[in-house]
Design a protein around this motif. Structure first.
Motif, mmCIF file in Angstrom:
data_model
loop_
_atom_site.group_PDB
_atom_site.id
_atom_site.type_symbol
_atom_site.label_atom_id
_atom_site.label_comp_id
_atom_site.label_asym_id
_atom_site.label_seq_id
_atom_site.Cartn_x
_atom_site.Cartn_y
_atom_site.Cartn_z
ATOM 1 N N SER A 42 -32.692 -110.138 -33.999
ATOM 2 C CA SER A 42 -31.970 -109.643 -35.176
ATOM 3 C C SER A 42 -32.302 -108.184 -35.457
ATOM 4 O O SER A 42 -31.423 -107.391 -35.807
ATOM 5 N N SER A 43 -33.558 -107.816 -35.293
ATOM 6 C CA SER A 43 -33.955 -106.417 -35.528
ATOM 7 C C SER A 43 -33.291 -105.487 -34.522
ATOM 8 O O SER A 43 -32.812 -104.399 -34.881
ATOM 9 N N LEU A 44 -33.229 -105.918 -33.258
ATOM 10 C CA LEU A 44 -32.574 -105.092 -32.244
ATOM 11 C C LEU A 44 -31.088 -104.933 -32.559
ATOM 12 O O LEU A 44 -30.540 -103.825 -32.455
ATOM 13 N N LEU A 45 -30.429 -106.000 -32.959
ATOM 14 C CA LEU A 45 -29.015 -105.906 -33.333
ATOM 15 C C LEU A 45 -28.806 -104.879 -34.434
ATOM 16 O O LEU A 45 -27.883 -104.067 -34.387
ATOM 17 N N ARG A 46 -29.664 -104.903 -35.449
ATOM 18 C CA ARG A 46 -29.511 -103.982 -36.577
ATOM 19 C C ARG A 46 -29.807 -102.539 -36.180
ATOM 20 O O ARG A 46 -29.203 -101.615 -36.716
ATOM 21 N N LEU A 47 -30.699 -102.346 -35.259
ATOM 22 C CA LEU A 47 -30.935 -101.003 -34.735
ATOM 23 C C LEU A 47 -29.716 -100.498 -33.972
ATOM 24 O O LEU A 47 -29.296 -99.348 -34.132
ATOM 25 N N LEU A 48 -29.137 -101.370 -33.146
ATOM 26 C CA LEU A 48 -27.970 -100.974 -32.348
ATOM 27 C C LEU A 48 -26.767 -100.675 -33.236
ATOM 28 O O LEU A 48 -25.963 -99.792 -32.931
ATOM 29 N N ALA A 49 -26.650 -101.423 -34.342
ATOM 30 C CA ALA A 49 -25.511 -101.241 -35.246
ATOM 31 C C ALA A 49 -25.728 -100.123 -36.266
ATOM 32 O O ALA A 49 -24.827 -99.827 -37.056
ATOM 33 N N GLY A 50 -26.908 -99.527 -36.262
ATOM 34 C CA GLY A 50 -27.175 -98.443 -37.201
ATOM 35 C C GLY A 50 -27.600 -98.905 -38.582
ATOM 36 O O GLY A 50 -27.652 -98.099 -39.519
ATOM 37 N N LEU A 51 -27.925 -100.191 -38.727
ATOM 38 C CA LEU A 51 -28.369 -100.711 -40.022
ATOM 39 C C LEU A 51 -29.859 -100.488 -40.243
ATOM 40 O O LEU A 51 -30.337 -100.592 -41.375
ATOM 41 N N LYS A 52 -30.592 -100.226 -39.188
ATOM 42 C CA LYS A 52 -31.987 -99.806 -39.252
ATOM 43 C C LYS A 52 -32.136 -98.528 -38.442
ATOM 44 O O LYS A 52 -31.412 -98.321 -37.464
ATOM 45 N N ARG A 53 -33.076 -97.704 -38.838
ATOM 46 C CA ARG A 53 -33.328 -96.461 -38.105
ATOM 47 C C ARG A 53 -34.596 -96.634 -37.268
ATOM 48 O O ARG A 53 -35.644 -97.009 -37.797
ATOM 49 N N PRO A 54 -34.515 -96.389 -35.965
ATOM 50 C CA PRO A 54 -35.686 -96.607 -35.113
ATOM 51 C C PRO A 54 -36.802 -95.610 -35.387
ATOM 52 O O PRO A 54 -36.549 -94.470 -35.805
ATOM 53 N N ALA A 55 -38.035 -96.032 -35.149
ATOM 54 C CA ALA A 55 -39.161 -95.104 -35.212
ATOM 55 C C ALA A 55 -39.107 -94.141 -34.031
ATOM 56 O O ALA A 55 -39.478 -92.966 -34.138
ATOM 57 N N GLU A 56 -38.622 -94.656 -32.903
ATOM 58 C CA GLU A 56 -38.443 -93.842 -31.703
ATOM 59 C C GLU A 56 -37.178 -94.308 -30.996
ATOM 60 O O GLU A 56 -36.736 -95.446 -31.158
ATOM 61 N N GLY A 57 -36.598 -93.422 -30.195
ATOM 62 C CA GLY A 57 -35.449 -93.781 -29.384
ATOM 63 C C GLY A 57 -34.123 -93.452 -30.038
ATOM 64 O O GLY A 57 -34.066 -92.905 -31.149
ATOM 65 N N SER A 58 -33.043 -93.776 -29.334
ATOM 66 C CA SER A 58 -31.710 -93.408 -29.803
ATOM 67 C C SER A 58 -30.685 -94.456 -29.380
ATOM 68 O O SER A 58 -30.908 -95.223 -28.442
ATOM 69 N N VAL A 59 -29.555 -94.452 -30.098
ATOM 70 C CA VAL A 59 -28.419 -95.316 -29.771
ATOM 71 C C VAL A 59 -27.172 -94.450 -29.745
ATOM 72 O O VAL A 59 -26.909 -93.685 -30.681
ATOM 73 N N ASN A 60 -26.402 -94.548 -28.671
ATOM 74 C CA ASN A 60 -25.121 -93.868 -28.564
ATOM 75 C C ASN A 60 -24.012 -94.908 -28.447
ATOM 76 O O ASN A 60 -24.120 -95.843 -27.645
ATOM 77 N N ILE A 61 -22.983 -94.761 -29.264
ATOM 78 C CA ILE A 61 -21.823 -95.633 -29.192
ATOM 79 C C ILE A 61 -20.604 -94.771 -28.892
ATOM 80 O O ILE A 61 -20.275 -93.862 -29.647
ATOM 81 N N HIS A 62 -19.994 -95.037 -27.762
ATOM 82 C CA HIS A 62 -18.863 -94.246 -27.272
ATOM 83 C C HIS A 62 -19.173 -92.755 -27.284
ATOM 84 O O HIS A 62 -18.372 -91.925 -27.725
ATOM 85 N N GLY A 63 -20.371 -92.444 -26.792
ATOM 86 C CA GLY A 63 -20.766 -91.054 -26.609
ATOM 87 C C GLY A 63 -21.282 -90.359 -27.839
ATOM 88 O O GLY A 63 -21.624 -89.166 -27.778
ATOM 89 N N LYS A 64 -21.389 -91.052 -28.962
ATOM 90 C CA LYS A 64 -21.860 -90.431 -30.203
ATOM 91 C C LYS A 64 -23.221 -90.993 -30.600
ATOM 92 O O LYS A 64 -23.415 -92.210 -30.616
ATOM 93 N N ASP A 65 -24.146 -90.102 -30.919
ATOM 94 C CA ASP A 65 -25.451 -90.501 -31.419
ATOM 95 C C ASP A 65 -25.266 -91.042 -32.834
ATOM 96 O O ASP A 65 -24.864 -90.312 -33.743
ATOM 97 N N ILE A 66 -25.554 -92.339 -33.040
ATOM 98 C CA ILE A 66 -25.261 -92.924 -34.348
ATOM 99 C C ILE A 66 -26.163 -92.369 -35.441
ATOM 100 O O ILE A 66 -25.824 -92.450 -36.628
ATOM 101 N N ALA A 67 -27.308 -91.779 -35.078
ATOM 102 C CA ALA A 67 -28.180 -91.169 -36.084
ATOM 103 C C ALA A 67 -27.538 -89.922 -36.684
ATOM 104 O O ALA A 67 -27.911 -89.493 -37.782
ATOM 105 N N ARG A 68 -26.565 -89.362 -35.992
ATOM 106 C CA ARG A 68 -25.879 -88.160 -36.483
ATOM 107 C C ARG A 68 -24.460 -88.472 -36.941
ATOM 108 O O ARG A 68 -23.649 -87.572 -37.123
ATOM 109 N N THR A 69 -24.177 -89.753 -37.100
ATOM 110 C CA THR A 69 -22.847 -90.196 -37.518
ATOM 111 C C THR A 69 -22.927 -90.760 -38.925
ATOM 112 O O THR A 69 -23.856 -91.497 -39.250
ATOM 113 N N THR A 70 -21.985 -90.412 -39.785
ATOM 114 C CA THR A 70 -22.002 -90.924 -41.152
ATOM 115 C C THR A 70 -21.757 -92.427 -41.152
ATOM 116 O O THR A 70 -21.141 -92.976 -40.239
#
Length: 254
Positions: A42-70
């Motif tokens: 469940s925690s991994l799902l929420r990280l991938l969906a942008g509902l949690k912010r990782p302490a380290e690492g990144s997630v890109n969805i269709h080429g966009k870094d979700i940490a920089r997406t509203t």
């Protein structure tokens, strides 16, 4: 690739729950996440969906870094279906699904034909259009879960995350829900606790243990007797289904 995660790590206080996870999911693929309770699904799902912010690492969805997406922009791309979300409000099925259009509408905008079409299409895709005027409170568990999926579809997402969507449902509704998800023209990442359902409906499976990936690949490659014994601590025999060709797991008493 539709979803790419690199070196995701996340935890609470001194406890690391997700440990250095990297994965990629192709466009239109159905990826299953399996593992014992507390493995980090469940925690991994929420990280991938942008509902949690990782302490380290990144997630890109269709080429966009979700940490920089509203959040609003991300909600147009991504939908999240919880295990058993509920409401005490006496609303209709249609009103629940209409909530999925929120990311596409401003505070002052009126209801548009595009919104109406999205809701109608979402209800139709999960086979709930004939119950759209019915009260939410009168629905069965399986019907409610289909409505939650319809609400997610009304967002018009390209990626859907589902956290044990068949939890607490009988086997008929479990299969019905997963067949519905499998037939959608979307990238889907699903946390599941039933290994046979994961084998039946997922293109690939990732197995988690103590927050880390211990196996990844096709159901045939991942769901072995050795892995089931080592990860889930149960004995099982694995055979090939004569009807569908996917693995069938038969658990044995120790």
């Amino acid at each position: 690739m539709s979803v790419i995660a690199e070196n995701l790590t996340w935890g609470v206080k001194r406890r690391t729950i997700v440990k250095n996870i990297s994965l990629n999911v192709a466009e239109g693929e159905t990826l299953g996440l399996i593992g014992p309770n507390g493995s980090g699904k469940s925690s991994l799902l929420r990280l991938l969906a942008g509902l949690k912010r990782p302490a380290e690492g990144s997630v890109n969805i269709h080429g966009k870094d979700i940490a920089r997406t509203t959040r609003r922009a991300l909600s147009k791309e991504v939908a999240f279906v919880q295990q058993n979300a509920t409401t005490d409000t006496n609303v209709s099925v249609r009103d629940v699904v209409r909530l999925g259009r929120t990311p596409h509408r401003s505070a002052l905008s009126g209801w548009t034909p595009a919104d109406q079409d999205a809701v109608a299409n979402a209800l139709s895709r999960v086979g709930m259009d004939h119950l759209q005027n019915q009260s939410w409170q009168t629905l069965s568990g399986g019907e409610r879960q289909r409505v939650h999926i319809a609400r997610a579809l009304a967002q018009s997402p390209r990626v859907m995350f589902l956290d044990e969507p068949t939890n607490h449902l009988d086997i008929h509704h479990q299969i019905e829900i997963l067949q519905t998800i499998r037939q959608l023209d979307l990238t889907s990442i699903i946390a599941l606790h039933d290994l046979n359902l994961a084998a039946m409906f997922c293109d690939r499976i990732i197995t988690l243990k103590d927050g880390a990936i211990v196996a990844a690949g096709t159901p045939e490659a991942v769901l072995t007797e050795e892995l089931i014994r080592n990860v889930f601590r149960v004995n099982a025999s694995v055979s090939t289904s004569p009807h569908h060709g996917h693995p069938e797991i038969h658990f044995r008493a120790s």
